[in-house]
Write a protein that holds these residues in place. Structure first.
Motif, PDB file in Angstrom:
ATOM      1  N   ASP A 105      -4.690  -5.075   4.339  1.00 53.04           N
ATOM      2  CA  ASP A 105      -6.213  -4.647   4.741  1.00 53.04           C
ATOM      3  C   ASP A 105      -6.094  -3.090   4.650  1.00 53.04           C
ATOM      4  O   ASP A 105      -5.515  -2.575   5.508  1.00 53.04           O
ATOM      5  CB  ASP A 105      -6.541  -5.143   5.891  1.00 53.04           C
ATOM      6  N   ASP A 106      -6.790  -2.389   3.730  1.00 51.11           N
ATOM      7  CA  ASP A 106      -6.953  -1.037   3.506  1.00 51.11           C
ATOM      8  C   ASP A 106      -7.898  -0.340   4.541  1.00 51.11           C
ATOM      9  O   ASP A 106      -7.971   0.766   4.406  1.00 51.11           O
ATOM     10  CB  ASP A 106      -7.106  -0.495   2.173  1.00 51.11           C
ATOM     11  N   GLY A 107      -8.453  -1.178   5.516  1.00 54.70           N
ATOM     12  CA  GLY A 107      -9.341  -0.611   6.232  1.00 54.70           C
ATOM     13  C   GLY A 107     -10.825  -0.456   5.587  1.00 54.70           C
ATOM     14  O   GLY A 107     -11.215  -1.142   5.016  1.00 54.70           O
ATOM     15  N   LEU A 108     -11.454   0.520   5.978  1.00 52.34           N
ATOM     16  CA  LEU A 108     -12.665   0.850   5.525  1.00 52.34           C
ATOM     17  C   LEU A 108     -12.686   2.287   4.559  1.00 52.34           C
ATOM     18  O   LEU A 108     -13.654   2.785   4.554  1.00 52.34           O
ATOM     19  CB  LEU A 108     -13.801   1.078   6.562  1.00 52.34           C
ATOM     20  N   LYS A 109     -11.634   2.552   4.055  1.00 55.32           N
ATOM     21  CA  LYS A 109     -11.465   3.738   3.056  1.00 55.32           C
ATOM     22  C   LYS A 109     -12.575   3.691   1.732  1.00 55.32           C
ATOM     23  O   LYS A 109     -12.692   2.483   1.193  1.00 55.32           O
ATOM     24  CB  LYS A 109     -10.170   3.697   2.325  1.00 55.32           C
ATOM     25  N   PRO A 110     -13.129   4.678   1.485  1.00 54.50           N
ATOM     26  CA  PRO A 110     -13.857   4.792   0.181  1.00 54.50           C
ATOM     27  C   PRO A 110     -13.606   4.677  -1.052  1.00 54.50           C
ATOM     28  O   PRO A 110     -14.191   4.219  -1.912  1.00 54.50           O
ATOM     29  CB  PRO A 110     -14.689   6.051   0.468  1.00 54.50           C
ATOM     30  N   ASP A 111     -12.070   4.732  -1.041  1.00 56.18           N
ATOM     31  CA  ASP A 111     -11.601   4.667  -2.193  1.00 56.18           C
ATOM     32  C   ASP A 111     -10.227   3.800  -1.846  1.00 56.18           C
ATOM     33  O   ASP A 111      -9.030   4.318  -1.518  1.00 56.18           O
ATOM     34  CB  ASP A 111     -11.096   5.789  -2.950  1.00 56.18           C
ATOM     35  N   GLY A 112     -10.248   2.440  -1.871  1.00 62.30           N
ATOM     36  CA  GLY A 112      -9.179   1.688  -1.397  1.00 62.30           C
ATOM     37  C   GLY A 112      -8.024   1.321  -2.164  1.00 62.30           C
ATOM     38  O   GLY A 112      -7.894   2.206  -3.216  1.00 62.30           O
ATOM     39  N   LEU A 113      -7.382   0.316  -1.988  1.00 62.56           N
ATOM     40  CA  LEU A 113      -6.441   0.013  -2.882  1.00 62.56           C
ATOM     41  C   LEU A 113      -6.536  -0.626  -4.467  1.00 62.56           C
ATOM     42  O   LEU A 113      -7.585  -1.174  -4.362  1.00 62.56           O
ATOM     43  CB  LEU A 113      -5.281  -1.142  -2.049  1.00 62.56           C
ATOM     44  N   ASN A 114      -5.699  -0.730  -5.139  1.00 61.65           N
ATOM     45  CA  ASN A 114      -5.737  -1.359  -6.323  1.00 61.65           C
ATOM     46  C   ASN A 114      -4.630  -1.935  -6.865  1.00 61.65           C
ATOM     47  O   ASN A 114      -3.317  -1.483  -6.637  1.00 61.65           O
ATOM     48  CB  ASN A 114      -6.001  -0.282  -7.524  1.00 61.65           C
ATOM     49  N   LEU A 115      -4.857  -3.203  -7.075  1.00 61.33           N
ATOM     50  CA  LEU A 115      -3.452  -3.994  -7.689  1.00 61.33           C
ATOM     51  C   LEU A 115      -3.375  -3.737  -9.121  1.00 61.33           C
ATOM     52  O   LEU A 115      -4.514  -3.375  -9.878  1.00 61.33           O
ATOM     53  CB  LEU A 115      -3.947  -5.502  -7.508  1.00 61.33           C
ATOM     54  N   GLY A 116      -2.249  -3.732  -9.763  1.00 60.67           N
ATOM     55  CA  GLY A 116      -0.901  -3.976  -8.835  1.00 60.67           C
ATOM     56  C   GLY A 116       0.059  -5.086  -9.824  1.00 60.67           C
ATOM     57  O   GLY A 116      -0.524  -5.722 -10.857  1.00 60.67           O
ATOM     58  N   SER A 117       1.342  -4.942  -9.457  1.00 56.01           N
ATOM     59  CA  SER A 117       2.000  -5.972 -10.163  1.00 56.01           C
ATOM     60  C   SER A 117       2.976  -6.580  -9.096  1.00 56.01           C
ATOM     61  O   SER A 117       3.238  -5.931  -8.040  1.00 56.01           O
ATOM     62  CB  SER A 117       3.336  -4.982 -10.947  1.00 56.01           C
ATOM     63  N   VAL A 118       3.472  -7.690  -9.393  1.00 52.97           N
ATOM     64  CA  VAL A 118       4.279  -8.447  -8.333  1.00 52.97           C
ATOM     65  C   VAL A 118       5.657  -8.909  -9.295  1.00 52.97           C
ATOM     66  O   VAL A 118       5.585  -9.197 -10.625  1.00 52.97           O
ATOM     67  CB  VAL A 118       3.587  -9.756  -8.141  1.00 52.97           C
ATOM     68  N   VAL A 119       6.811  -8.672  -8.714  1.00 57.18           N
ATOM     69  CA  VAL A 119       7.960  -8.598  -9.502  1.00 57.18           C
ATOM     70  C   VAL A 119       8.867  -9.596  -8.381  1.00 57.18           C
ATOM     71  O   VAL A 119       8.997  -9.373  -7.121  1.00 57.18           O
ATOM     72  CB  VAL A 119       8.632  -7.299  -9.881  1.00 57.18           C
ATOM     73  N   VAL A 120       9.842 -10.461  -9.044  1.00 60.17           N
ATOM     74  CA  VAL A 120      10.601 -11.418  -8.455  1.00 60.17           C
ATOM     75  C   VAL A 120      12.008 -10.894  -8.791  1.00 60.17           C
ATOM     76  O   VAL A 120      12.391 -10.767  -9.806  1.00 60.17           O
ATOM     77  CB  VAL A 120      10.332 -12.721  -8.816  1.00 60.17           C
ATOM     78  N   ASP A 121      12.654 -10.705  -7.641  1.00 57.88           N
ATOM     79  CA  ASP A 121      14.153 -10.371  -7.669  1.00 57.88           C
ATOM     80  C   ASP A 121      15.016 -11.472  -7.523  1.00 57.88           C
ATOM     81  O   ASP A 121      15.235 -11.984  -6.344  1.00 57.88           O
ATOM     82  CB  ASP A 121      14.552  -9.311  -6.903  1.00 57.88           C
ATOM     83  N   GLU A 122      15.460 -12.310  -8.598  1.00 53.21           N
ATOM     84  CA  GLU A 122      16.004 -13.617  -8.435  1.00 53.21           C
ATOM     85  C   GLU A 122      17.583 -13.586  -7.965  1.00 53.21           C
ATOM     86  O   GLU A 122      17.836 -14.503  -7.403  1.00 53.21           O
ATOM     87  CB  GLU A 122      16.118 -14.287  -9.844  1.00 53.21           C
ATOM     88  N   GLU A 123      17.894 -12.481  -8.058  1.00 52.00           N
ATOM     89  CA  GLU A 123      19.569 -11.999  -7.325  1.00 52.00           C
ATOM     90  C   GLU A 123      19.456 -12.216  -6.005  1.00 52.00           C
ATOM     91  O   GLU A 123      20.153 -12.821  -5.503  1.00 52.00           O
ATOM     92  CB  GLU A 123      20.032 -10.810  -8.215  1.00 52.00           C
ATOM     93  N   VAL A 124      18.394 -11.863  -5.344  1.00 57.57           N
ATOM     94  CA  VAL A 124      18.409 -11.868  -3.652  1.00 57.57           C
ATOM     95  C   VAL A 124      17.163 -12.761  -3.421  1.00 57.57           C
ATOM     96  O   VAL A 124      16.976 -12.700  -2.019  1.00 57.57           O
ATOM     97  CB  VAL A 124      18.356 -10.457  -3.336  1.00 57.57           C
ATOM     98  N   GLY A 125      16.418 -13.246  -4.143  1.00 57.46           N
ATOM     99  CA  GLY A 125      15.417 -14.186  -3.896  1.00 57.46           C
ATOM    100  C   GLY A 125      14.078 -13.448  -3.187  1.00 57.46           C
ATOM    101  O   GLY A 125      13.448 -14.106  -2.524  1.00 57.46           O
ATOM    102  N   SER A 126      13.766 -12.123  -3.410  1.00 58.36           N
ATOM    103  CA  SER A 126      12.746 -11.551  -2.999  1.00 58.36           C
ATOM    104  C   SER A 126      11.445 -11.406  -3.831  1.00 58.36           C
ATOM    105  O   SER A 126      11.759 -11.502  -5.119  1.00 58.36           O
ATOM    106  CB  SER A 126      13.198  -9.949  -2.644  1.00 58.36           C
ATOM    107  N   VAL A 127      10.324 -11.251  -3.399  1.00 60.97           N
ATOM    108  CA  VAL A 127       9.135 -10.929  -4.338  1.00 60.97           C
ATOM    109  C   VAL A 127       8.700  -9.594  -3.658  1.00 60.97           C
ATOM    110  O   VAL A 127       8.352  -9.422  -2.440  1.00 60.97           O
ATOM    111  CB  VAL A 127       7.966 -12.135  -3.776  1.00 60.97           C
ATOM    112  N   ILE A 128       8.355  -8.990  -4.654  1.00 59.80           N
ATOM    113  CA  ILE A 128       7.779  -7.572  -4.248  1.00 59.80           C
ATOM    114  C   ILE A 128       6.376  -7.265  -4.798  1.00 59.80           C
ATOM    115  O   ILE A 128       6.330  -7.530  -6.300  1.00 59.80           O
ATOM    116  CB  ILE A 128       8.870  -6.500  -4.907  1.00 59.80           C
ATOM    117  N   LEU A 129       5.561  -6.754  -4.177  1.00 53.52           N
ATOM    118  CA  LEU A 129       4.229  -6.527  -4.827  1.00 53.52           C
ATOM    119  C   LEU A 129       4.141  -4.741  -4.536  1.00 53.52           C
ATOM    120  O   LEU A 129       4.230  -4.395  -3.381  1.00 53.52           O
ATOM    121  CB  LEU A 129       3.122  -7.107  -3.693  1.00 53.52           C
ATOM    122  N   VAL A 130       3.736  -4.294  -5.864  1.00 52.76           N
ATOM    123  CA  VAL A 130       3.307  -2.812  -5.880  1.00 52.76           C
ATOM    124  C   VAL A 130       2.004  -2.811  -6.227  1.00 52.76           C
ATOM    125  O   VAL A 130       1.476  -3.202  -7.153  1.00 52.76           O
ATOM    126  CB  VAL A 130       4.360  -2.311  -6.999  1.00 52.76           C
TER     127      VAL A 130
END
Length: 388
Positions: A105-130
């Protein structure tokens, strides 16, 4: 002498073999896609604080789940304004989905967040959202690149981490789509996330991590011309992009042709060094992929390259699935229309268990409407061999 119970057991074993699901493999030349099922994941205006859902992403996880994301734009459909990151999770291959979780939740910023890429690291089992914040610098600066990580299959997420300390302060929006983990040399195991800059300072830019997302650095750049100047129609202005990796380790990036330089079609570039460079000599325009300037989906699965976009040279309509048997050098003439009406951004994924069942399906998430393309975000499960 064989007893009745033994004969019954033998018969049951025979029937189990005959009636069990086929474990045979499929050949790419048998592809004949069929929409297996479709369901709406988000409907704009239907959830209290959200006006519009846009920018859909989808990924597999190492544990065999599907995670779907999108922006929940709070006040309007505009790119600027306060937003949530919305997420739903499926553990049964898209048959059912969890309720929506708002993981940022970026709050009430007039210029908020923008998606974005999701990447899966299969070696460690993590999911990363940028994703980015303050990208448009509309009553908000500086622009920053942010990262979330889940180590439990998307059930919980780390606090946002600002990557600008590592990457420098710059206007950069990943994707939208998915990042890749290199499966082949060179740089096997590297995380590669590619995105774009501002309309003046646009281009394809990649960020890289060789330590499972702990540290990131700047990689390949393909800058617009004239760079850091306002653009005119027909200027060279590569924008939103989707990278995939071929089996020889080459990264292919399918790119939005923002100002319709050369054609109303897609730009394609390649990296042979794991995302460090994008040689201009290997850039080409794929005139078979007619495009109205939009973010498109691409996926490499079992030697076949799949692509989705609104197949129109002017309007965001007619979302279509295409596929190539030769890494995108040409496309099979047959294509599958997913939706004839208003449609825009899309993203693809597949499950990677190696089973015959998972070999059959790909999954598409896309913006869909009847009057406007941003009315809903829809999920489609496609049986690649279902039309036969």
């Amino acid at each position: 002498m064989e007893t009745g119970s033994c004969r019954l057991a033998a018969l049951w074993t025979l029937l189990s073999v005959v009636l069990s699901p086929c474990v045979c493999s499929f050949s790419p030349d048998q592809i004949d896609p069929l929409m297996y099922e479709e369901q709406l994941l988000w409907v704009s205006g239907s959830q209290g604080e959200v006006n519009t859902f846009r920018i859909p992403l989808i990924t597999f996880t190492s544990k065999g789940s599907l995670l779907a994301f999108c922006e929940g734009r709070k006040a309007s459909a505009r790119d600027t304004g306060a937003k949530f990151v919305a997420m739903r999770r499926s553990t049964d291959k898209g048959a059912t989905w969890s309720p929506t979780a708002f993981i940022v939740d970026d709050g009430l910023k007039p210029d908020g967040l923008n998606l974005g890429s999701v990447v899966v690291d299969e070696e460690v089992g993590s999911v990363i959202l940028v994703y980015s914040i303050c990208f448009h610098k509309y009553q908000c600066k500086p622009s920053s690149t942010m990262m979330l990580e889940s180590l439990d299959d998307g059930l919980s997420w780390s606090p946002p981490k600002n990557l600008s300390v590592q990457l420098g302060v710059k206007a950069f929006v990943p994707g939208p789509g998915f990042g890749i983990q290199k499966r082949h040399d060179p740089a096997k195991g590297r995380l590669v996330v590619c995105g774009h800059g501002t309309l003046a300072g646009d281009g394809v830019f990649c960020i890289l991590s060789d330590d499972h997302g702990r540290n990131w650095y700047n990689g390949a750049q393909l800058k617009s011309i004239p760079y850091n100047h306002n653009k005119k129609a027909l200027d060279f202005n590569p924008d939103e992009c989707q990278p995939i990796e071929l089996t020889d380790g080459t990264i292919v990036i399918n790119v939005r042709n923002q100002n319709r330089y050369h054609c109303n079609c897609r730009i394609v570039v390649r990296s042979y060094d794991g995302g460090l460079t994008l040689p201009i000599d290997d850039l080409y325009f794929d005139t078979e992929l007619v495009d109205p300037t939009v973010a498109a989906g691409a996926l490499q699965k079992d030697g076949v390259l799949f692509f989705t976009n609104p197949s129109s040279d002017q309007h965001r309509i007619n979302l279509t699935l295409r596929w190539s048997m030769n890494n995108g050098h040409s496309w099979v003439k047959q294509a599958m229309q997913i939706w004839s009406g208003p449609s825009a951004y899309s993203c693809l994924t597949s499950l990677k268990s190696g089973s015959a069942e998972d070999q059959k399906f790909i999954y598409v998430i896309y913006e869909k409407g009847y009057k406007d393309y941003d009315e809903t975000v829809s999920f489609v499960k496609i049986h690649l061999y279902g039309g036969r």
